[in-house]
Write a protein that holds these residues in place. Structure first.
Motif, short mmCIF file in Angstrom:
data_model
loop_
_atom_site.label_atom_id
_atom_site.label_comp_id
_atom_site.label_asym_id
_atom_site.label_seq_id
_atom_site.Cartn_x
_atom_site.Cartn_y
_atom_site.Cartn_z
N ALA A 1 9.31 3.75 4.22
CA ALA A 1 10.68 3.28 3.42
C ALA A 1 10.35 2.20 2.58
CB ALA A 1 11.71 2.95 4.37
N VAL A 2 9.05 1.44 2.50
CA VAL A 2 8.92 0.30 1.64
C VAL A 2 7.56 0.24 1.51
CG1 VAL A 2 9.42 -2.22 1.21
CG2 VAL A 2 11.32 -0.82 2.45
N LEU A 3 7.08 0.21 0.46
CA LEU A 3 5.80 -0.32 0.26
C LEU A 3 5.67 -1.77 -0.72
CD1 LEU A 3 3.83 3.16 -0.90
CD2 LEU A 3 3.32 1.56 1.12
N PRO A 4 4.77 -2.48 -0.18
CA PRO A 4 4.59 -3.65 -1.20
C PRO A 4 3.83 -3.50 -2.51
CG PRO A 4 2.65 -3.78 0.61
CD PRO A 4 3.84 -2.50 1.00
N TRP A 5 4.41 -4.14 -3.56
CA TRP A 5 3.74 -4.27 -4.72
C TRP A 5 3.41 -5.54 -5.41
CZ3 TRP A 5 0.73 -0.90 -7.12
CH2 TRP A 5 0.60 -1.01 -8.58
N GLY A 6 2.23 -6.21 -4.86
CA GLY A 6 2.14 -7.58 -5.43
C GLY A 6 3.27 -8.37 -4.73
N ALA A 7 4.02 -9.15 -5.27
CA ALA A 7 4.99 -10.02 -4.83
C ALA A 7 6.21 -9.24 -4.77
CB ALA A 7 5.35 -11.29 -5.69
N ASP A 8 6.08 -8.01 -5.43
CA ASP A 8 7.43 -7.26 -5.21
C ASP A 8 7.25 -6.06 -4.19
OD1 ASP A 8 7.57 -8.47 -7.84
OD2 ASP A 8 6.99 -6.66 -9.15
#
Length: 447
Positions: A335-342
């Motif tokens: 449902a969610v993947l980290p993208w750096g700080a985002d």
């Protein structure tokens, strides 16, 4: 009311003002000194009234040869009371730019915030409040800093809230309460060392103030309350100005129309809402001067420490100083993947987003940055277009483009954050799809 009961009731009023639940987990910061020991005993007496779960934590800085004895004393006290205790042993940066006091305080709070609790409770009293106000005023603090310590600080950004139930109580009252109740406490020999600034204020400056003005300590504490009230009003003004500027991201022209003082107040407030330290007055003035002097359409990216103030076309916003984005994040239905700080969220939808059929057939689906020469077709009726031109149309500034998340499906770009879904991968009407949503850290980037 008896002196013992008055101190307990003063603490009870602070606890009653906090949003304590019946099973709130509260942790007493227990140094073994008289202030924290009285606080510990008061919290035990008030526990049946409020129903909270009480624990304690002790931080050993390793700065005193007696540190081990202090930890042992806290352990014995908690064991006798049946209260769980955590002991943290921390290292202190002796080369800290703000001195040993600041380094020890930073290490202490860093350790305590690792405790699994809803509230951290500290034994600060009215004399501490007066000393804190003097210390900050002599360093040129603003209104927020002059508000000094608050009795109740609600939890924010995943950290526990903070309570100071004895903040309206004089130190002499605490000592008297400890003696009446036959408490044994430890003495930190460093408290008498006037080479430390706060100790010098306590032992040298405050006695002079009290000789001239006998009520100096309660008056200074009352002044801190006035500053806290003024700070709250400035916060209300800033929130109103944010709304008047169109919310986040802000309308750049409307911000420029505010007075310089209101511009500064607005930016300080936005940083405070993000838990960021307030920049120096000189740095903030420099940023605002550049915003006022530069042509309205000029792109700007101005450092405010851990955050930056960004302006592009008509929009202005704050964003963190971003670390490098990852090279690749494989998507396997999360449902969610980290993208750096985002982060990038994936929402199940119908008739929009990326086709689930295309995703199911793919050998590899992953997030990665753009590549040189990348092109995208957003409509079946239009040709593929350069990434640069798509960013210009979407009002995405150059410094953001390299960190835009791209959803790659078998090495083909299917979606770009802030731009949209490629026509080749788009859902047909009524078809099940996945809609990626890029959530920049800070939440206000125009992308």
């Amino acid at each position: 009311m008896h002196a013992d009961g008055a101190l307990v009731e003063a603490a009870g009023e602070v606890l009653a003002a906090a949003p304590l639940g019946a099973h709130s987990r509260i942790c007493c910061a227990l140094s073994g000194g008289v202030d924290s020991l009285v606080l510990f005993e008061v919290l035990r007496r008030l526990q049946p009234r409020f129903g909270y779960r009480l624990a304690a934590a002790h931080v050993d800085h390793g700065l005193s040869p007696h540190a081990g004895d202090w930890a042992d004393a806290c352990a014995r006290r908690c064991a006798a009371a049946g209260i769980p205790l955590q002991v943290f042993r921390v290292g202190v940066d002796r080369d800290h730019p703000h001195g040993l006091e600041a380094a020890a305080r930073s290490a202490r709070y860093g350790a305590l915030e690792r405790v699994a609790c809803d509230w951290l409770v500290f034994g600060h009293h009215q004399d501490d409040q007066a000393e804190t106000l003097l210390f900050r005023l002599l360093r040129g603090t603003g209104v927020r800093g002059a508000a000094a310590m608050r009795p109740v600080v609600v939890a924010a950004a995943g950290a526990p809230g903070r309570l100071r139930p004895l903040l309206a109580v004089r130190r002499e009252q605490i000592l008297d309460w400890a003696r009446r109740n036959a408490l044994d406490w430890v003495e930190d020999e460093s408290n008498d060392e006037t080479r430390f600034t706060r100790n010098a204020i306590r032992h040298r400056l405050v006695p002079v103030a009290e000789a001239l003005f006998p009520a100096a300590v309660p008056v200074l504490a009352r002044a801190a309350d006035h500053f806290a009230e003024a700070d709250a009003l400035l916060g209300e003004l800033a929130a109103g100005d944010v709304a008047a500027c169109g919310g986040e991201p802000l309308d750049r022209a409307r911000l420029r129309a505010l007075s310089p003082a209101r511009q500064a107040n607005l930016l300080r407030w936005l940083l405070q809402q993000r838990g960021a330290p307030t920049p120096s007055r000189a740095r903030l003035d420099d940023v605002l001067q550049q915003l006022r002097d530069c042509p309205p359409a000029q792109a700007l990216r101005l450092s405010l420490g851990a955050w930056v103030c960004c302006a592009y076309r008509d929009a202005l916003w704050l964003e963190p100083a971003i670390a490098a984005v990852p090279e690749r994040c494989v998507w396997q239905g999360e449902a969610v993947l980290p993208w750096g700080a985002d982060e990038v969220c994936f929402v199940g939808v119908t008739g929009e987003g990326v086709s689930r059929v295309r995703l199911a057939r793919a050998a590899a689906v992953y997030l990665a940055p753009r590549v040189a020469g990348m092109r995208l077709r957003l409509s079946p009726a239009r040709p593929r277009r350069e990434f640069r031109k798509l960013c210009q149309e979407a009002a995405i500034p150059e410094w953001v483009r390299d960190r835009l998340p791209v959803l790659w499906v078998d090495a083909e770009p299917a979606w770009v954050g802030g731009i949209g879904v490629a026509a080749e991968f788009a859902c047909a009407p009524g078809e099940a799809g996945v809609l990626p949503c890029w959530r920049p850290a800070g939440g206000s980037s125009p992308g």
